[in-house]
Design a protein around this motif. Structure first.
Motif, short mmCIF file in Angstrom:
data_model
loop_
_atom_site.label_atom_id
_atom_site.label_comp_id
_atom_site.label_asym_id
_atom_site.label_seq_id
_atom_site.Cartn_x
_atom_site.Cartn_y
_atom_site.Cartn_z
N SER A 118 0.81 -1.16 -0.13
CA SER A 118 0.19 -0.02 0.10
C SER A 118 1.04 1.15 -0.12
O SER A 118 1.41 1.59 0.86
CB SER A 118 -0.91 -0.05 1.20
N LEU A 119 0.91 1.90 -1.12
CA LEU A 119 2.31 2.92 -1.36
C LEU A 119 1.61 4.25 -1.49
O LEU A 119 2.48 5.07 -2.03
CB LEU A 119 2.98 2.40 -2.52
N ASN A 120 0.46 4.62 -1.32
CA ASN A 120 -0.27 5.90 -1.29
C ASN A 120 0.61 6.95 -0.83
O ASN A 120 0.82 8.21 -1.31
CB ASN A 120 -1.42 6.16 -0.96
N SER A 153 -3.39 5.70 -7.07
CA SER A 153 -2.60 5.88 -8.28
C SER A 153 -1.12 5.78 -8.15
O SER A 153 -0.80 5.38 -6.81
CB SER A 153 -2.59 7.55 -8.66
N TYR A 154 -0.31 5.32 -8.96
CA TYR A 154 1.12 5.25 -8.61
C TYR A 154 1.91 6.35 -9.38
O TYR A 154 1.94 6.50 -10.42
CB TYR A 154 1.56 3.85 -9.22
N ASN A 155 2.84 7.00 -8.69
CA ASN A 155 4.14 7.77 -9.21
C ASN A 155 5.04 6.73 -9.78
O ASN A 155 4.87 5.52 -9.37
CB ASN A 155 4.30 8.73 -8.35
N TYR A 160 7.76 1.16 -9.46
CA TYR A 160 8.68 0.82 -9.33
C TYR A 160 8.51 -0.62 -8.44
O TYR A 160 8.90 -1.92 -8.88
CB TYR A 160 9.85 1.36 -8.92
N LEU A 161 8.25 -0.36 -7.09
CA LEU A 161 7.86 -1.46 -6.12
C LEU A 161 6.91 -2.12 -6.50
O LEU A 161 6.68 -3.47 -6.47
CB LEU A 161 7.88 -0.94 -4.69
N GLY A 174 -7.60 6.20 -11.36
CA GLY A 174 -6.08 6.51 -11.16
C GLY A 174 -5.30 6.54 -12.32
O GLY A 174 -6.07 6.59 -13.61
N THR A 175 -4.04 6.67 -12.09
CA THR A 175 -2.92 6.80 -13.17
C THR A 175 -1.80 6.17 -12.71
O THR A 175 -1.44 6.14 -11.58
CB THR A 175 -2.93 8.16 -13.40
N VAL A 176 -1.01 5.62 -13.71
CA VAL A 176 0.31 5.23 -13.56
C VAL A 176 0.93 6.38 -14.10
O VAL A 176 1.15 6.31 -15.55
CB VAL A 176 0.47 3.65 -14.07
N ASP A 177 1.65 6.99 -13.25
CA ASP A 177 2.27 8.17 -13.98
C ASP A 177 3.84 8.06 -14.36
O ASP A 177 4.84 8.19 -13.59
CB ASP A 177 2.47 9.44 -12.98
N LEU A 178 4.07 7.56 -15.56
CA LEU A 178 5.41 7.37 -16.17
C LEU A 178 5.59 8.27 -16.83
O LEU A 178 4.99 8.66 -17.83
CB LEU A 178 5.55 5.92 -16.65
#
Length: 618
Positions: A118-120, A153-155, A160-161, A174-178
């Motif tokens: 859980s990486l928020n 969402s994931y930055n 990476y993790l 949400g979004t995966v911000d690459l």
């Protein structure tokens, strides 16, 4: 007239009483906060029974950043997070090595049946640390236990993790911000000119760009070429690792800005659908849907009214048996290198040298691993550490350097006495160069009618920031810098079995990724902390060993005031930002994030081996 004076006196009397009342209220509020912090710390430090978890998941709810050596006790940061909420938690520092050790113990714990990322609230770390955490996640997953990643969402750092997970959930909105990596540095030559500040720069090294912000308003072509190389290399390492985890090609993972735009157009701008369609995530699910999926996997705890899981901050694995095996000392050089005693977030030359000396004189310690994660700093302090490390090696104790995210400039200087250097492929190292900076304000003061004059027995004695720099001192300073650079080249050449001329070709302040540093002979092996420890044991001929972590516990008063500081930082900025114009807020944030400009660099000769841009990758 008497009535008038009575009114005036009454006004001031009541104003004074109001000010006293406000002062007492503020002092009482701080007293109450201090009492709450002290009571919380007392209960937090009391021994607790093991967490009553029959079977369930380990919840890796990371909050804040991950560093080699946290400046504050983790448990106290966690208590502050629980008291003040997530805004305080995002200021928390988590120990990289504690985190990895916890994951490895959970891997063999029969009560832990899986892992939930859980990486928020995870704010990030360097790429070398991400790779080391990922190694532990891969080991956990290879044990047969599932790993789930959940997030609104994931930055880039969080993703990476998350890429190590068996299954990645993403919110439907949400979004995966690459987007790639970039560096941005403030340049302020024009500002110094407007303030009439005279900046005197002394440096050696074509690529030694740490002083450029003071002498230019943009990046020099040489610095642009050098930075483009290592920033591009970092991004390629990121893509290769994450793409392999997701069983994609790097081009599929990130098809470039044009490819991302085309993909978004195909799904009408829906970032979540884009992530799902391009296999960045496995399922789009709301929090309620994720909860149902995790309940199927781990069961439901009616007492906690949540899934069967224990937070990584509360998880207490079975204690490891004590032993009397030979020891390998682990000593940290984490942060900018300064003279004197260590300060939070910095490497104190005297403090680190004293730790190395203690390890050298301790008969139980048979080898030393120096963990370096530093952009460098004071040449004087770097030499104090290097000399003590050389003495330990001369005493017959093998020295292995484990390089973290960066071991540049002074960070490489202190690494030169090592028997063996292990770097991550993503380590930023090299930056072999020296500079000096002296600012004088004679023109600024002249503009407001202030002047300095006096007598001196020699031009070298007539030094003052309020007067022009004597030409003789400027020449002496440049000679000193050049001498320091030759010393640096000589140290590296001796350590790497090369000539100073060979080292000069790859020096000049040039920053290298670990993989390039290996090909250039600046490091011995590409690996991680585990590899460094194994090499130290091998050199010391130890069939079994235990690690002796040289980490000083803060005093009780330090703990209280550090927690209060975190609490104030968590609450005060948001309250104050509403009163500050947006442009000033943005400028203050940018200046605060500028690495190196406001650190306490205090070399007695104003000589620095420092990499300004190494910590500025976004």
């Amino acid at each position: 007239m008497r009535t008038l004076w009575r009114i005036i006196a009454g006004f001031f009397r009541w104003t004074w009483r109001l000010l006293n009342f406000i002062r007492e209220c503020i002092l009482n509020l701080f007293l109450i906060l201090l009492i709450l912090v002290a009571v919380g710390i007392y209960f937090q430090l009391q021994p607790k029974p093991a967490e009553n978890l029959t079977k369930g998941a380990l919840l890796v709810d990371l909050s804040g950043s991950v560093v080699d050596k946290p400046s504050v006790n983790n448990k106290l940061r966690q208590w502050g997070r629980e008291l003040l909420g997530a805004s305080s938690g995002r200021l928390q520092e988590n120990s990289l090595f504690d985190l990895v050790e916890t994951l490895r113990q959970a891997k063999t714990d029969p009560n832990i049946t899986g892992l939930v990322l859980s990486l928020n609230d995870f704010t990030g770390t360097d790429q070398a640390s991400l790779n080391y955490i990922g190694k532990a996640l891969r080991e956990f997953r290879d044990s047969g236990k599932p790993v789930y990643a959940i997030g609104d969402s994931y930055n880039q750092t969080q993703y990476y993790l998350a890429s190590y997970a068996t299954k990645i959930f993403l919110s439907p909105q949400g979004t995966v911000d690459l987007h790639g990596f970039a560096t941005n540095t403030l340049y302020y030559k024009s500002l110094l000119d407007k303030l009439k500040v005279s900046t005197h720069i002394f440096r050696v090294g074509t690529y030694k760009s740490a002083v450029e912000p003071m002498i230019r308003d943009d990046m020099s072509p040489a610095a642009r070429e050098a930075d483009s190389r290592w920033v591009g290399g970092l991004w390629q390492n990121y893509l290769n690792t994450v793409a392999a985890n997701r069983q994609l090609t790097p081009a599929q993972l990130f098809p470039g800005a044009g490819g991302v735009l085309q993909g978004l157009q195909a799904v009408n701008g829906d970032t979540a659908q884009y992530a799902l369609k391009n296999k960045l995530v496995d399922e789009l699910a709301s929090r309620a849907q994720v909860e149902r999926e995790l309940t199927k996997a781990f069961g439901w705890d009616k007492r906690q009214n949540d899934i069967n899981a224990v937070s990584i901050y509360d998880y207490q694995p079975a204690p490891q048996p004590t032993n009397t095996q030979p020891q390998i000392a682990v000593i940290f050089a984490n942060g900018a290198i300064i003279d004197g005693q260590e300060e939070p977030g910095s490497v104190g030359g005297d403090t680190t040298a004293a730790q190395i000396r203690q390890a050298r004189l301790d008969d139980k310690i048979k080898a030393i691993v120096l963990r370096v994660n530093s952009p460098g700093g004071s040449v004087s302090a770097s030499e104090v550490i290097r000399e003590e490390l050389a003495a330990a090696r001369a005493a017959g104790k093998p020295v292995v350097v484990s390089m973290g995210g960066m071991a540049a400039s002074g960070g490489y200087w202190i690494s030169t006495p090592a028997n063996y250097i292990v770097a991550s492929p993503s380590t930023l190292t090299g930056s072999i160069g020296i500079f000096g900076v002296v600012n004088t304000f004679e023109n600024s003061l002249d503009g407001i009618g202030v002047h300095t004059d006096g007598v001196a027995t020699s031009p070298l004695a007539d030094l003052a920031v309020t007067k022009a720099l004597p030409p003789e001192f400027a020449q002496m300073m440049q000679l000193n810098i050049e001498s320091g650079y030759r010393t640096f080249l000589g140290l590296v050449a001796t350590a790497r079995n090369k000539t100073p001329e060979q080292i000069d070709q790859i020096a000049q302040g040039h920053v290298w990724l670990g993989v390039d540093a290996k090909s250039n002979g600046l490091v011995d092996e590409l690996g991680d902390f585990d590899d460094a420890v194994k090499k130290a044991a091998e050199l010391a001929k130890l069939p079994a060993w235990q690690l002796n972590w040289f980490v000083e516990d803060p005093s009780f008063s330090d703990l209280i005031f550090s927690q209060m500081s975190a609490s104030v930082q968590a609450v005060l900025p948001q309250a104050m930002q509403a009163w500050i114009p947006a442009p000033l807020t943005a400028l203050a944030t940018a200046m605060k994030q500028q690495p190196g400009l406001f650190t306490t660099l205090n070399d007695p000769q104003n000589r620095y081996a420092f990499c300004l841009t190494c910590g500025d990758v976004k």
